[in-house]
Write an enzyme that holds these catalytic residues in place. Structure first.
Site, PDB file in Angstrom:
ATOM      1  N   GLN A   1       0.844  -1.195   0.000  1.00 51.32           N
ATOM      2  CA  GLN A   1       0.000   0.000   0.000  1.00 51.32           C
ATOM      3  C   GLN A   1       0.880   1.246   0.000  1.00 51.32           C
ATOM      4  O   GLN A   1       1.812   1.365   0.816  1.00 51.32           O
ATOM      5  CB  GLN A   1      -0.930   0.010   1.224  1.00 51.32           C
ATOM      6  CG  GLN A   1      -1.934   1.151   1.180  1.00 51.32           C
ATOM      7  CD  GLN A   1      -2.963   1.090   2.320  1.00 51.32           C
ATOM      8  OE1 GLN A   1      -2.886   0.239   3.207  1.00 51.32           O
ATOM      9  NE2 GLN A   1      -3.922   1.998   2.284  1.00 51.32           N
TER      10      GLN A   1
ATOM     11  N   HIS B   1      -8.687   2.038  -1.021  1.00 54.99           N
ATOM     12  CA  HIS B   1      -9.039   1.888  -2.435  1.00 54.99           C
ATOM     13  C   HIS B   1      -8.899   0.430  -2.829  1.00 54.99           C
ATOM     14  O   HIS B   1      -8.072  -0.302  -2.281  1.00 54.99           O
ATOM     15  CB  HIS B   1      -8.134   2.754  -3.323  1.00 54.99           C
ATOM     16  CG  HIS B   1      -6.677   2.485  -3.132  1.00 54.99           C
ATOM     17  ND1 HIS B   1      -5.970   3.018  -2.083  1.00 54.99           N
ATOM     18  CD2 HIS B   1      -5.803   1.723  -3.832  1.00 54.99           C
ATOM     19  CE1 HIS B   1      -4.728   2.593  -2.145  1.00 54.99           C
ATOM     20  NE2 HIS B   1      -4.590   1.792  -3.198  1.00 54.99           N
TER      21      HIS B   1
END
Ligand code: 5GP
Length: 120
Positions: free
Chosen positions: A98, A104
């Protein structure tokens, strides 16, 4: 929920149209746009407009309805841009890849045999 941030996140700036992106879907609370560095023929980022939650674990605990909305947008994007089958990836934590700490999902579709998010 995470503490409030001093600066808008990258994806909040994209949602506000401060940073250009190739949008493919939008609802009241969610946007979907093509990833700038695609790892599959179809590679779309689906994210809430607000950066309240840093990752999918926080989102699931704080607003499961919004998580369901993300999944529904992912499905419709995969139906529109590919054959409706897709991989849905939430990188969770820096060690897992990430880089943007505004929750998301990556929607990956089309020719996935060689697709990876590990970047190798
Ligand atoms: P993560 O690594 O946090 O799971 O995913 C972040 C994603 O955002 C990456 O796949 C990266 O390519 C994408 N990304 C980073 N900056 C931008 C940008 O300015 N525009 C778009 N469209 N995608 C971006």
């Amino acid at each position: 929920m995470t503490e409030s941030r001093a600066e808008p996140t990258l994806f909040e700036r994209i949602a506000a149209r401060e940073i250009p992106a190739s949008f493919v879907a939008e609802t009241d609370r969610v946007i979907a746009f093509r990833d700038i560095a695609p790892k599959a023929p179809v590679h779309v980022v689906v994210t809430p407009k607000a950066g309240t939650y840093r990752d999918v674990v926080e989102l699931a605990e704080g607003d499961p309805g919004l998580l369901a909305e993300l999944v529904a947008v992912a499905r419709s994007v995969a139906e529109e841009l590919s054959d409706g089958q897709f991989r849905l990836v939430f990188n969770t934590g820096a060690a897992a890849g990430q880089t943007v700490f505004h929750v998301h999902a990556h929607v990956l579709a089309g020719g996935l045999e060689e697709a990876t998010l590990a970047g190798e």
